[in-house]
Design an enzyme around this catalytic site. Structure first.
Site, mmCIF file in Angstrom:
data_model
loop_
_atom_site.group_PDB
_atom_site.id
_atom_site.type_symbol
_atom_site.label_atom_id
_atom_site.label_comp_id
_atom_site.label_asym_id
_atom_site.label_seq_id
_atom_site.Cartn_x
_atom_site.Cartn_y
_atom_site.Cartn_z
ATOM 1 N N GLU A 84 10.289 -2.499 -45.213
ATOM 2 C CA GLU A 84 10.610 -1.904 -43.918
ATOM 3 C C GLU A 84 11.473 -0.668 -44.097
ATOM 4 O OE1 GLU A 84 12.885 -4.622 -41.507
ATOM 5 O OE2 GLU A 84 13.663 -5.672 -43.244
HETATM 6 N N1 RBF Z 1 18.767 -8.021 -44.889
HETATM 7 C C1 RBF Z 1 19.529 -8.875 -45.636
HETATM 8 O O1 RBF Z 1 19.461 -10.072 -45.442
HETATM 9 N N2 RBF Z 1 20.352 -8.401 -46.638
HETATM 10 C C2 RBF Z 1 20.489 -7.067 -46.905
HETATM 11 O O2 RBF Z 1 21.231 -6.712 -47.834
HETATM 12 C C3 RBF Z 1 19.747 -6.141 -46.089
HETATM 13 N N3 RBF Z 1 19.893 -4.813 -46.264
HETATM 14 C C4 RBF Z 1 19.213 -3.957 -45.458
HETATM 15 C C5 RBF Z 1 19.408 -2.593 -45.593
HETATM 16 C C6 RBF Z 1 18.741 -1.695 -44.786
HETATM 17 C C7 RBF Z 1 18.996 -0.219 -44.949
HETATM 18 C C8 RBF Z 1 17.822 -2.168 -43.805
HETATM 19 C C9 RBF Z 1 17.084 -1.209 -42.931
HETATM 20 C C10 RBF Z 1 17.628 -3.525 -43.668
HETATM 21 C C11 RBF Z 1 18.303 -4.437 -44.477
HETATM 22 N N4 RBF Z 1 18.129 -5.808 -44.333
HETATM 23 C C12 RBF Z 1 18.864 -6.678 -45.093
HETATM 24 C C13 RBF Z 1 17.022 -6.340 -43.534
HETATM 25 C C14 RBF Z 1 17.380 -6.731 -42.130
HETATM 26 O O3 RBF Z 1 17.800 -8.061 -42.157
HETATM 27 C C15 RBF Z 1 16.088 -6.583 -41.310
HETATM 28 O O4 RBF Z 1 15.816 -5.202 -41.170
HETATM 29 C C16 RBF Z 1 16.164 -7.214 -39.963
HETATM 30 O O5 RBF Z 1 16.436 -8.573 -40.075
HETATM 31 C C17 RBF Z 1 14.874 -7.005 -39.172
HETATM 32 O O6 RBF Z 1 13.822 -7.736 -39.720
HETATM 33 MG MG MG Z 2 11.145 -4.066 -38.321
#
Ligand code: RBF
Ligand code: MG
Length: 136
Positions: A84
């Site tokens: 994503e």
């Molecule tokens: N989800 C995590 O569980 N751990 C992370 O370290 C994490 N880092 C992310 C960093 C970025 C820049 C983005 C855009 C998303 C990240 N996410 C992470 C995912 C986030 O949980 C997810 O985008 C939402 O739950 C929507 O599905």
């Molecule tokens: Mg999304």
């Protein structure tokens, strides 16, 4: 080598790129976290190592900056694998459309946070890091 985008760039003479269609995710990014993401259904490329990356995104002949997450979102229980991208300074609805994502640099590992506000604080820092990496 896995995740080392600087080496990939030297060998390819361009950025490592994936193409795909934007598909519906869990609708959690925007509403719950404040950082909507375009979830990508890969065409046929190999997927880079899990983690957070500074990326540029090509959509309709335009180039945007972004941060990508490749992994399982371990902070949440459903733990599904996703690719994503949160596109910076962008608010269009692009479901169903094709984008290309260029991987510039891996920022960090994906980790499990204790709560959503810690995760969104970290994403703010990731965006800051990506803006610095992509500044030019
Ligand atoms: N989800 C995590 O569980 N751990 C992370 O370290 C994490 N880092 C992310 C960093 C970025 C820049 C983005 C855009 C998303 C990240 N996410 C992470 C995912 C986030 O949980 C997810 O985008 C939402 O739950 C929507 O599905
Ligand atoms: Mg999304």
């Amino acid at each position: 080598m896995a995740g080392n985008m600087e080496r990939a760039q030297k060998m390819l003479g361009r950025f490592y790129q994936i193409r795909g269609q934007v598909v519906t995710g869990r609708n959690r990014g925007g509403k719950l976290l404040g950082f909507p993401t375009a979830n990508i259904n890969l065409h046929d490329e190999l997927c880079p190592k899990t983690g957070i990356y500074a990326v540029t995104v090509e959509h309709h002949e335009r180039m945007y900056k972004g941060v990508a997450n490749i992994g399982y979102s371990p902070t949440f229980d459903d733990c599904e694998f996703t690719i994503e991208v949160h596109i910076l300074d962008f608010e269009d609805d692009i479901y169903g459309q094709k984008i290309r994502v260029n991987f510039h640099k891996r920022i960090r590992e994906e980790i499990k946070f204790n709560n959503i506000s810690e995760l969104s604080d970290q994403i703010k820092m990731d965006i800051k890091a990506a803006r610095e990496i992509l500044a030019l």
